[in-house]
Scaffold this active site. Structure first.
Site, PDB file in Angstrom:
ATOM      1  N   CYS A  41       5.537  11.174  20.515  1.00 27.38           N
ATOM      2  CA  CYS A  41       5.440  12.345  19.637  1.00 27.38           C
ATOM      3  C   CYS A  41       4.155  13.119  19.930  1.00 27.38           C
ATOM      4  O   CYS A  41       3.149  12.555  20.349  1.00 27.38           O
ATOM      5  CB  CYS A  41       5.445  11.893  18.176  1.00 27.38           C
ATOM      6  SG  CYS A  41       5.457  13.280  17.001  1.00 27.38           S
ATOM      7  N   ASP A  43       2.276  14.350  17.774  1.00 23.59           N
ATOM      8  CA  ASP A  43       1.355  14.116  16.661  1.00 23.59           C
ATOM      9  C   ASP A  43      -0.068  13.829  17.170  1.00 23.59           C
ATOM     10  O   ASP A  43      -0.259  12.951  18.025  1.00 23.59           O
ATOM     11  CB  ASP A  43       1.869  12.936  15.820  1.00 23.59           C
ATOM     12  CG  ASP A  43       1.152  12.825  14.483  1.00 23.59           C
ATOM     13  OD1 ASP A  43      -0.089  12.680  14.495  1.00 23.59           O
ATOM     14  OD2 ASP A  43       1.828  12.867  13.446  1.00 23.59           O
ATOM     15  N   ARG A  45      -2.419  12.275  15.992  1.00 25.00           N
ATOM     16  CA  ARG A  45      -2.976  10.945  15.691  1.00 25.00           C
ATOM     17  C   ARG A  45      -2.434   9.860  16.607  1.00 25.00           C
ATOM     18  O   ARG A  45      -2.889   8.720  16.568  1.00 25.00           O
ATOM     19  CB  ARG A  45      -2.648  10.582  14.234  1.00 25.00           C
ATOM     20  CG  ARG A  45      -3.205  11.571  13.224  1.00 25.00           C
ATOM     21  CD  ARG A  45      -2.541  11.413  11.878  1.00 25.00           C
ATOM     22  NE  ARG A  45      -1.109  11.705  11.939  1.00 25.00           N
ATOM     23  CZ  ARG A  45      -0.273  11.585  10.904  1.00 25.00           C
ATOM     24  NH1 ARG A  45      -0.728  11.163   9.743  1.00 25.00           N
ATOM     25  NH2 ARG A  45       1.010  11.872  11.040  1.00 25.00           N
ATOM     26  N   HIS A  97       6.593   6.846  15.809  1.00 24.26           N
ATOM     27  CA  HIS A  97       5.491   6.395  14.936  1.00 24.26           C
ATOM     28  C   HIS A  97       5.876   6.590  13.479  1.00 24.26           C
ATOM     29  O   HIS A  97       6.562   7.554  13.134  1.00 24.26           O
ATOM     30  CB  HIS A  97       4.192   7.138  15.270  1.00 24.26           C
ATOM     31  CG  HIS A  97       4.215   8.603  14.927  1.00 24.26           C
ATOM     32  ND1 HIS A  97       3.606   9.128  13.810  1.00 24.26           N
ATOM     33  CD2 HIS A  97       4.808   9.654  15.546  1.00 24.26           C
ATOM     34  CE1 HIS A  97       3.804  10.436  13.772  1.00 24.26           C
ATOM     35  NE2 HIS A  97       4.535  10.781  14.809  1.00 24.26           N
ATOM     36  N   CYS A 100       5.853  10.053  10.729  1.00 20.78           N
ATOM     37  CA  CYS A 100       6.174  11.161  11.639  1.00 20.78           C
ATOM     38  C   CYS A 100       6.688  12.355  10.841  1.00 20.78           C
ATOM     39  O   CYS A 100       7.721  12.271  10.179  1.00 20.78           O
ATOM     40  CB  CYS A 100       7.222  10.715  12.663  1.00 20.78           C
ATOM     41  SG  CYS A 100       7.601  12.000  13.882  1.00 20.78           S
TER      42      CYS A 100
HETATM   43 CO    CO Z   1       5.669  12.441  14.946  1.00 27.66          CO
END
Ligand code: CO
Length: 208
Positions: A41, A43, A45, A97, A100
Site C-alpha cells: 500500500c 500508506d 506509515r 496492512h 488501511c
Molecule cells: Co493502506
C-alpha cells in the site's frame, strides 16, 4: 518536514554509505538483481524497505492504494511482468496492512469520485467473501479480516498472470500474502497456500 531537510538527509546518507564502501553507488549503478517483488500500500506509515530491513537492490517495489493487483491495471501488470520475466525474482509478495484507509473506505458507501472504480475492486473482495465477513459482528474485526482477504484475492490476481504461471512451472516461483500491523510493527505471514491457489487458477486460466 521541510523539503530542504530532505536534501540534507540525502547528503548525510551518501556520506554514510561512502564511508562504509567507497564504491557503493558505483556498484549500484551496474544493475539490479532483486529476489523479491513487493506489492504494498502507498500508506506513508508502511515503508516497505524499512519494515523488511532490506537494502537498495534487494526488492522491486510497487505501491498503490490498498495494495491492489487489478487485472486491467497496466502499471501493476507491467511491474509483475518486468520483475518476473526480466528480473526473474523468486518471490512475489502482496503486503496489506491493518488500519488501511483504502480498505476502510471500501467498506463505506461514500462517493469518492475517481477513487470509486479503484475501491470497487475491494468491494468485489467483500462480495466474494460476504458470507464470512457478514458473520463477524465486531466491526474492527471485520475490517481486519477484509484487509487479510483482500491480500489473499490480490495474490490470486498475481497468480492469474501468465508471467507468474510460467515462472511457477519453470522455476517454482513463490507467492506470499503478508499483513503489516501498524500498531505493533509486526509483519504477519498469512501462510497463503499459493500452490493450491495456483492449481485452482491454472485449471481455469491455464496457458500453454
Ligand atoms: Co493502506
Amino acid at each position: 518536514m521541510k523539503i530542504e531537510q530532505i536534501f540534507k538527509n540525502n547528503q548525510t546518507w551518501v556520506e554514510e554509505k561512502l564511508g562504509i564502501d567507497e564504491h557503493y553507488f558505483e556498484n549500484l549503478s551496474k544493475g539490479q538483481n532483486p529476489d523479491i517483488l513487493y506489492i504494498g500500500c502507498s500508506d506513508s506509515r508502511v515503508s516497505a524497505e524499512e519494515l523488511m530491513g532490506v537494502s537498495p537492490g534487494d526488492a522491486f517495489i510497487h505501491r498503490n492504494i490498498a495494495n491492489m493487483v487489478p487485472n486491467t491495471d497496466l502499471s501493476a501488470m507491467s511491474v509483475i511482468d518486468y520483475a518476473v520475466v526480466h528480473l526473474k525474482v523468486d518471490h512475489v509478495v502482496v503486503c496489506g496492512h491493518y488500519y488501511c484507509g483504502g480498505v476502510q473506505a471500501a467498506m463505506k458507501s461514500a462517493d469518492l469520485g475517481i477513487l470509486n472504480p479503484w475501491l470497487r475492486n475491494i468491494r468485489d473482495v467483500y462480495r466474494i467473501h460476504s458470507k464470512e465477513l457478514d458473520a463477524i459482528s465486531d466491526e474492527d474485526q471485520r475490517y481486519r479480516r477484509l484487509v487479510e482477504l483482500n491480500v489473499q484475492e490480490q495474490c490470486v490476481n498475481v497468480i492469474k498472470t501468465a508471467a507468474v504461471q510460467r515462472a511457477f512451472r519453470d522455476r517454482g516461483i513463490k507467492v506470499h500474502g503478508w499483513v503489516f500491523d501498524i500498531k505493533t510493527g509486526q509483519l504477519v505471514d498469512l501462510n497463503i497456500d499459493y500452490e493450491r491457489l495456483m492449481k485452482d487458477v491454472m485449471e481455469i486460466y491455464h496457458l500453454d
